[in-house]
Design a protein around this motif. Structure first.
Motif, PDB file in Angstrom:
ATOM      1  N   GLY A  32       0.813  -1.213   0.000  1.00  0.00           N
ATOM      2  CA  GLY A  32       0.000   0.000   0.000  1.00  0.00           C
ATOM      3  C   GLY A  32       0.845   1.261   0.000  1.00  0.00           C
ATOM      4  O   GLY A  32       0.582   2.208  -0.760  1.00  0.00           O
ATOM      5  N   LEU A  33       1.877   1.283   0.837  1.00  0.00           N
ATOM      6  CA  LEU A  33       2.743   2.460   0.874  1.00  0.00           C
ATOM      7  C   LEU A  33       3.553   2.590  -0.412  1.00  0.00           C
ATOM      8  O   LEU A  33       3.826   3.706  -0.868  1.00  0.00           O
ATOM      9  N   ILE A  52      -3.431   5.597   1.487  1.00  0.00           N
ATOM     10  CA  ILE A  52      -3.019   5.642   2.892  1.00  0.00           C
ATOM     11  C   ILE A  52      -4.232   5.601   3.808  1.00  0.00           C
ATOM     12  O   ILE A  52      -4.233   4.909   4.836  1.00  0.00           O
ATOM     13  N   GLN A  53      -5.285   6.310   3.440  1.00  0.00           N
ATOM     14  CA  GLN A  53      -6.519   6.286   4.242  1.00  0.00           C
ATOM     15  C   GLN A  53      -7.100   4.873   4.282  1.00  0.00           C
ATOM     16  O   GLN A  53      -7.554   4.410   5.328  1.00  0.00           O
ATOM     17  N   LEU A  54      -7.080   4.185   3.166  1.00  0.00           N
ATOM     18  CA  LEU A  54      -7.563   2.805   3.126  1.00  0.00           C
ATOM     19  C   LEU A  54      -6.723   1.916   4.035  1.00  0.00           C
ATOM     20  O   LEU A  54      -7.260   1.092   4.788  1.00  0.00           O
ATOM     21  N   PRO A 103       3.034  17.882   1.007  1.00  0.00           N
ATOM     22  CA  PRO A 103       2.102  18.653   1.838  1.00  0.00           C
ATOM     23  C   PRO A 103       0.646  18.544   1.348  1.00  0.00           C
ATOM     24  O   PRO A 103      -0.284  18.508   2.164  1.00  0.00           O
ATOM     25  N   THR A 104       0.449  18.450   0.030  1.00  0.00           N
ATOM     26  CA  THR A 104      -0.899  18.276  -0.507  1.00  0.00           C
ATOM     27  C   THR A 104      -1.486  16.952  -0.051  1.00  0.00           C
ATOM     28  O   THR A 104      -2.661  16.875   0.338  1.00  0.00           O
ATOM     29  N   MET A 105      -0.683  15.892  -0.073  1.00  0.00           N
ATOM     30  CA  MET A 105      -1.139  14.583   0.392  1.00  0.00           C
ATOM     31  C   MET A 105      -1.492  14.636   1.878  1.00  0.00           C
ATOM     32  O   MET A 105      -2.533  14.131   2.293  1.00  0.00           O
ATOM     33  N   GLY A 113      -9.828  13.090   7.798  1.00  0.00           N
ATOM     34  CA  GLY A 113      -9.941  12.768   9.218  1.00  0.00           C
ATOM     35  C   GLY A 113      -8.736  12.069   9.802  1.00  0.00           C
ATOM     36  O   GLY A 113      -8.739  11.705  10.969  1.00  0.00           O
ATOM     37  N   LEU A 114      -7.702  11.862   9.018  1.00  0.00           N
ATOM     38  CA  LEU A 114      -6.491  11.210   9.518  1.00  0.00           C
ATOM     39  C   LEU A 114      -5.481  12.288   9.875  1.00  0.00           C
ATOM     40  O   LEU A 114      -4.863  12.898   9.012  1.00  0.00           O
TER      41      LEU A 114
END
Length: 129
Positions: A32-33, A52-54, A103-105, A113-114
């Motif tokens: 995933g990363l 990353i949220q997943l 920074p956008t990510m 919410g993370l």
């Protein structure tokens, strides 16, 4: 996948991901990363944030600290590693992309919410990338 993401080989990464997705439903932390890194190299920080949220939603509590540690490395260490391994003509372009997109990510992750306590100062410091 991790090696391909470390050297910035996006084509190989996506080929491996295609094969991985045919045999496994969910990402491992590493896969995933690695996909998130490929999205960053491809200038798609929102897609990186979505992966990353997943991962955040599926990582077991026993691996939560490892997840946070790996995110910290993704932001603080990986950009310098991947840029160092690029040919001279590609370094500046990738550095500029990552300086903008990391920074956008992180902002996209925050909007999802993370909340992460990661340090991006090293990246924005003049000459770091």
């Amino acid at each position: 996948m991790e090696f391909a993401s470390k050297i910035g080989d996006v084509d190989t990464l996506w080929k491996i991901e295609k094969i991985r997705s045919e045999t496994m439903k969910e990402h491992s932390l590493g896969s995933g990363l690695s996909c998130a890194k490929a999205f960053l190299i491809d200038h798609k920080p929102e897609d990186a944030a979505a992966v990353i949220q997943l991962l955040n939603q599926t990582v077991p509590d026993s691996r939560r600290q490892k997840f946070i540690d790996e995110l910290q490395k993704l932001v603080e260490e990986w950009p310098l590693e991947v840029i160092k391994r690029q040919k001279d003509e590609r370094r500046k372009e990738l550095a500029a992309t990552l300086q903008h997109d990391l920074p956008t990510m992180l902002s996209a992750l925050s909007n999802m919410g993370l909340k992460l306590n990661v340090n991006v100062e090293d990246l924005t410091r003049e000459g770091a990338l």
